[in-house]
Motif scaffolding. Structure first.
Motif, PDB file in Angstrom:
ATOM      1  N   THR A 290      -4.043  -2.825  10.560  1.00  0.00           N
ATOM      2  CA  THR A 290      -4.724  -2.848   9.449  1.00  0.00           C
ATOM      3  C   THR A 290      -4.267  -1.964   8.188  1.00  0.00           C
ATOM      4  N   VAL A 291      -3.845  -1.103   8.365  1.00  0.00           N
ATOM      5  CA  VAL A 291      -3.045  -0.363   7.371  1.00  0.00           C
ATOM      6  C   VAL A 291      -1.755  -0.821   6.923  1.00  0.00           C
ATOM      7  N   GLN A 292      -1.167  -1.563   7.325  1.00  0.00           N
ATOM      8  CA  GLN A 292      -0.105  -2.336   7.052  1.00  0.00           C
ATOM      9  C   GLN A 292      -0.368  -3.439   5.894  1.00  0.00           C
ATOM     10  N   GLY A 293      -1.545  -3.991   6.340  1.00  0.00           N
ATOM     11  CA  GLY A 293      -2.128  -4.938   5.449  1.00  0.00           C
ATOM     12  C   GLY A 293      -2.313  -4.646   3.883  1.00  0.00           C
ATOM     13  N   PHE A 294      -2.408  -3.221   3.779  1.00  0.00           N
ATOM     14  CA  PHE A 294      -2.428  -2.849   2.551  1.00  0.00           C
ATOM     15  C   PHE A 294      -1.277  -2.202   1.978  1.00  0.00           C
ATOM     16  N   SER A 295      -0.417  -1.555   2.753  1.00  0.00           N
ATOM     17  CA  SER A 295       0.785  -0.773   2.529  1.00  0.00           C
ATOM     18  C   SER A 295       1.913  -1.627   2.000  1.00  0.00           C
ATOM     19  N   VAL A 296       1.911  -2.607   2.708  1.00  0.00           N
ATOM     20  CA  VAL A 296       3.003  -3.814   2.302  1.00  0.00           C
ATOM     21  C   VAL A 296       2.749  -4.130   0.953  1.00  0.00           C
ATOM     22  N   GLN A 297       1.328  -4.453   0.612  1.00  0.00           N
ATOM     23  CA  GLN A 297       0.949  -4.786  -0.771  1.00  0.00           C
ATOM     24  C   GLN A 297       1.309  -3.802  -1.786  1.00  0.00           C
ATOM     25  N   VAL A 298       1.190  -2.452  -1.216  1.00  0.00           N
ATOM     26  CA  VAL A 298       1.454  -1.306  -2.333  1.00  0.00           C
ATOM     27  C   VAL A 298       3.024  -1.456  -2.462  1.00  0.00           C
ATOM     28  N   ALA A 299       3.755  -1.700  -1.475  1.00  0.00           N
ATOM     29  CA  ALA A 299       5.275  -1.641  -1.634  1.00  0.00           C
ATOM     30  C   ALA A 299       5.730  -2.773  -2.636  1.00  0.00           C
ATOM     31  N   GLN A 300       5.333  -3.885  -2.620  1.00  0.00           N
ATOM     32  CA  GLN A 300       5.392  -5.012  -3.399  1.00  0.00           C
ATOM     33  C   GLN A 300       4.903  -4.716  -4.823  1.00  0.00           C
ATOM     34  N   PHE A 301       3.769  -4.210  -5.056  1.00  0.00           N
ATOM     35  CA  PHE A 301       3.324  -3.918  -6.201  1.00  0.00           C
ATOM     36  C   PHE A 301       4.078  -2.847  -6.942  1.00  0.00           C
ATOM     37  N   ILE A 302       4.639  -1.947  -6.286  1.00  0.00           N
ATOM     38  CA  ILE A 302       5.436  -0.928  -6.905  1.00  0.00           C
ATOM     39  C   ILE A 302       6.660  -1.491  -7.062  1.00  0.00           C
ATOM     40  N   GLY A 303       7.276  -2.488  -6.522  1.00  0.00           N
ATOM     41  CA  GLY A 303       8.520  -3.031  -6.801  1.00  0.00           C
ATOM     42  C   GLY A 303       8.336  -3.950  -7.968  1.00  0.00           C
ATOM     43  N   ALA A 304       7.004  -4.456  -8.285  1.00  0.00           N
ATOM     44  CA  ALA A 304       6.987  -5.278  -9.311  1.00  0.00           C
ATOM     45  C   ALA A 304       6.419  -4.650 -10.722  1.00  0.00           C
ATOM     46  N   LYS A 305       6.321  -3.001 -10.482  1.00  0.00           N
ATOM     47  CA  LYS A 305       5.866  -2.159 -11.633  1.00  0.00           C
ATOM     48  C   LYS A 305       4.417  -2.165 -11.922  1.00  0.00           C
ATOM     49  N   LYS A 306       3.640  -2.477 -10.972  1.00  0.00           N
ATOM     50  CA  LYS A 306       2.139  -2.859 -11.198  1.00  0.00           C
ATOM     51  C   LYS A 306       1.504  -1.713 -10.690  1.00  0.00           C
ATOM     52  N   LEU A 307       1.555  -0.607 -11.237  1.00  0.00           N
ATOM     53  CA  LEU A 307       0.870   0.562 -10.737  1.00  0.00           C
ATOM     54  C   LEU A 307      -0.433   0.484 -10.434  1.00  0.00           C
ATOM     55  N   LEU A 308      -1.427  -0.136 -11.414  1.00  0.00           N
ATOM     56  CA  LEU A 308      -2.892  -0.080 -11.355  1.00  0.00           C
ATOM     57  C   LEU A 308      -3.219  -1.175 -10.271  1.00  0.00           C
ATOM     58  N   TYR A 309      -2.334  -2.015  -9.726  1.00  0.00           N
ATOM     59  CA  TYR A 309      -2.659  -2.834  -8.473  1.00  0.00           C
ATOM     60  C   TYR A 309      -2.302  -1.916  -7.400  1.00  0.00           C
ATOM     61  N   SER A 310      -1.529  -1.161  -7.546  1.00  0.00           N
ATOM     62  CA  SER A 310      -0.891  -0.311  -6.248  1.00  0.00           C
ATOM     63  C   SER A 310      -2.123   0.826  -5.876  1.00  0.00           C
ATOM     64  N   ARG A 311      -2.476   1.216  -6.991  1.00  0.00           N
ATOM     65  CA  ARG A 311      -3.596   2.147  -6.825  1.00  0.00           C
ATOM     66  C   ARG A 311      -4.837   1.490  -6.306  1.00  0.00           C
ATOM     67  N   ASP A 312      -5.147   0.613  -7.090  1.00  0.00           N
ATOM     68  CA  ASP A 312      -6.466  -0.057  -6.554  1.00  0.00           C
ATOM     69  C   ASP A 312      -6.477  -0.408  -5.207  1.00  0.00           C
ATOM     70  N   THR A 313      -5.272  -1.105  -4.692  1.00  0.00           N
ATOM     71  CA  THR A 313      -5.028  -1.503  -3.129  1.00  0.00           C
ATOM     72  C   THR A 313      -5.077  -0.220  -2.220  1.00  0.00           C
ATOM     73  N   PHE A 314      -4.642   0.959  -2.598  1.00  0.00           N
ATOM     74  CA  PHE A 314      -4.716   2.171  -1.830  1.00  0.00           C
ATOM     75  C   PHE A 314      -6.410   2.307  -1.786  1.00  0.00           C
ATOM     76  N   ARG A 315      -7.023   2.340  -2.807  1.00  0.00           N
ATOM     77  CA  ARG A 315      -8.451   2.733  -2.549  1.00  0.00           C
ATOM     78  C   ARG A 315      -9.182   1.772  -1.748  1.00  0.00           C
ATOM     79  N   GLN A 316      -8.992   0.446  -1.875  1.00  0.00           N
ATOM     80  CA  GLN A 316      -9.583  -0.592  -0.962  1.00  0.00           C
ATOM     81  C   GLN A 316      -9.057  -0.492   0.365  1.00  0.00           C
ATOM     82  N   GLY A 317      -7.683   0.045   0.694  1.00  0.00           N
ATOM     83  CA  GLY A 317      -7.202   0.340   2.010  1.00  0.00           C
ATOM     84  C   GLY A 317      -8.265   1.516   2.344  1.00  0.00           C
ATOM     85  N   LEU A 318      -8.402   2.499   1.727  1.00  0.00           N
ATOM     86  CA  LEU A 318      -9.179   3.735   2.066  1.00  0.00           C
ATOM     87  C   LEU A 318     -10.564   3.162   2.829  1.00  0.00           C
TER      88      LEU A 318
END
Length: 467
Positions: free
Chosen positions: A75-103
């Motif tokens: 369940t955690v990796q469903g969100f953490s993998v997205q965060v890693a890819q968003f960071i790689g793509a320099k999409k910080l708003l997406y990475s932060r939003d994904t973390f919130r939804q993961g929580l």
């Protein structure tokens, strides 16, 4: 080394640079896993001092805890993998939003698992074939741990988010601190109060004397302290996942869809692997208390070899995921192979060390001679498979970075349930616990070869949209 900058700014990476990136992330992750090993060893020794029955009671329910832990990790990796890819793509708003939804999602899932676990705890030891002498201890340990499952999952989530953003050192350091806390809390809850000799001085120790139940309480308390610290770092300090006022706490279908695409195959994979552990425990349980205890201690001892592999797998997921996000297919492939080589070398070396030191390790874990001898013998069988075990562990981590999670699930299902369990059922009746561990060794070698072929044929393309 700022790995995110390296991935974005460099057009080509020399093999030495790739190896340096792999090691710079792997070493902190391996150190964190090593601290878990130390914690497991000391926990096992603390409980082992209470006798074989106490060790067997925890060993009986441990596979079920691993099953629930593995599903939670998925369940955690469903969100953490997205965060890693968003960071790689320099999409910080997406990475932060994904973390919130993961929580939101991970907390809800953890509460559900906790309620179910507490409900089934009185019946679980009987389902697993517990003998009367270990029934109560197994029930107590499992029930307490289930009450603390939401705390455990929040610690796992915050750790994964820090790791996905490249902050391996912070995650590793505080998880190491958790292990130290666990030792202290375990000593407090497991043993009775009284005077203990420390450096030749008698010191009063205010223990609660809760035995096996105290081991679970100690672990959950340490998890809670660490979860608070890591959540603070992930939510307020790390810029890639930092939460600010005004951010909306709501779920979006795009994020949940991608999380399900990543998590479901991983959950299937973890369910297959840990479900097989439960099946193996049911197979082993009729062999008696000594066999259950030896089996449990052997698994703990083997963690010295394979837990660093999971640390390297975390590094592989991060590096491959960020490379995919930055559209650097060649980098992703290179990081995958260098991670694989690192894992094989590390786990193979540790297996040789453990083969030599196994008798001393079991003497530390338990004072029961029969358990020591049997545990040493079965562990040495499994150590022959560690290099190929590394291929399956690290290979799965690399494939997660490119969202290729279905293969791991299918291959684990075929390998574990089609090879390990049938062979174990046949051999355990002839050779006892030795037969069960021989089946495990053969299956892991087979699985490692399957993953090696998959990594070789992988195209290293992003299989999911990050929009």
């Amino acid at each position: 080394m700022n790995i995110i900058s390296v991935i974005h700014n460099e057009k080509e990476l020399h093999w030495r640079q790739m190896l340096k990136c792999v090691w710079s992330l792997s070493i902190p992750a391996m150190l964190a896993q090593t601290t878990y090993i130390v914690m497991e060893y000391i926990d096992a020794a603390m409980v082992g001092s209470l006798g074989a029955a106490a060790s067997a009671s925890i060993g009986l329910v441990a596979p079920v805890l691993w099953f629930l832990y593995g599903i939670g990790m998925a369940t955690v990796q469903g969100f953490s993998v997205q965060v890693a890819q968003f960071i790689g793509a320099k999409k910080l708003l997406y990475s932060r939003d994904t973390f919130r939804q993961g929580l939101i999602c991970v907390t809800a899932f953890a509460v559900l698992i906790s309620v179910i676990g507490v409900y089934i705890s009185p019946y679980l030891p009987g389902w697993l074939g517990a003998t009367p002498e270990i029934y109560v201890g197994a029930y107590d340990y499992f029930q307490v741990y289930m009450f603390g499952m939401p705390i455990v999952m929040l610690r796992i989530l915050s750790t994964a988010m820090l790791q996905s953003s490249g902050s391996m050192k912070s995650a590793s350091f505080f998880n190491s601190i958790m292990c130290v806390l666990d030792i202290g809390f375990n000593a407090l809850f497991i043993f009775s109060s009284g005077y203990v000799a420390i450096l030749g001085i008698d010191v009063w120790w205010p223990g609660f004397g809760l035995g096996v139940k105290g081991a679970a309480l100690g672990t959950i308390t340490a998890e809670g302290v660490t979860a608070c610290i890591l959540l603070y770092l992930a939510m307020l300090r790390r810029k890639y996942t930092r939460q600010k006022d005004g951010m909306k706490w709501k779920l979006t279908w795009a994020c949940l869809r991608d999380a399900l695409k990543i998590s479901c195959p991983i959950a299937l994979e973890q369910g297959v692997l840990t479900g097989a552990m439960i099946a193996m425990m049911i197979i082993v349980a009729p062999l008696g208390t000594v066999a259950i205890a030896a089996n449990s201690f052997a698994i703990t001892a083997e963690s010295f070899c394979y837990m660093p592999g999971y640390g390297i797998a975390i590094a592989a997921t991060t590096l491959v995921g960020q490379s995919i996000g930055a559209q650097k297919k060649k980098f992703a492939k290179g990081f995958a192979w260098f991670s694989l080589g690192t894992g094989m070398f590390t786990m193979g070396t540790l297996a040789v060390i453990m083969y030599v030191l196994a008798p001393e390790v079991f003497a530390f874990l338990t004072p029961v001679k029969n358990v020591q001898d049997l545990g040493t013998e079965v562990l040495r069988i499994q150590l022959l498979a560690e290099p190929l075990f590394a291929v399956s562990i690290v290979g799965a981590g690399a494939l997660r970075g490119v969202r290729d999670t279905l293969f791991s699930s299918v291959m684990n299902l075929v390998s574990v349930w089609g090879v390990r369990i049938p062979i174990a059922l046949y051999l355990v009746g002839i050779y006892g616990l030795h037969g069960a561990w021989t089946a495990m060794c053969l299956e892991i070698c087979f699985r490692g070869l399957l993953f090696l072929v998959r990594i070789y044929k992988q195209k290293w393309e992003n299989r999911g949209s990050m929009e």
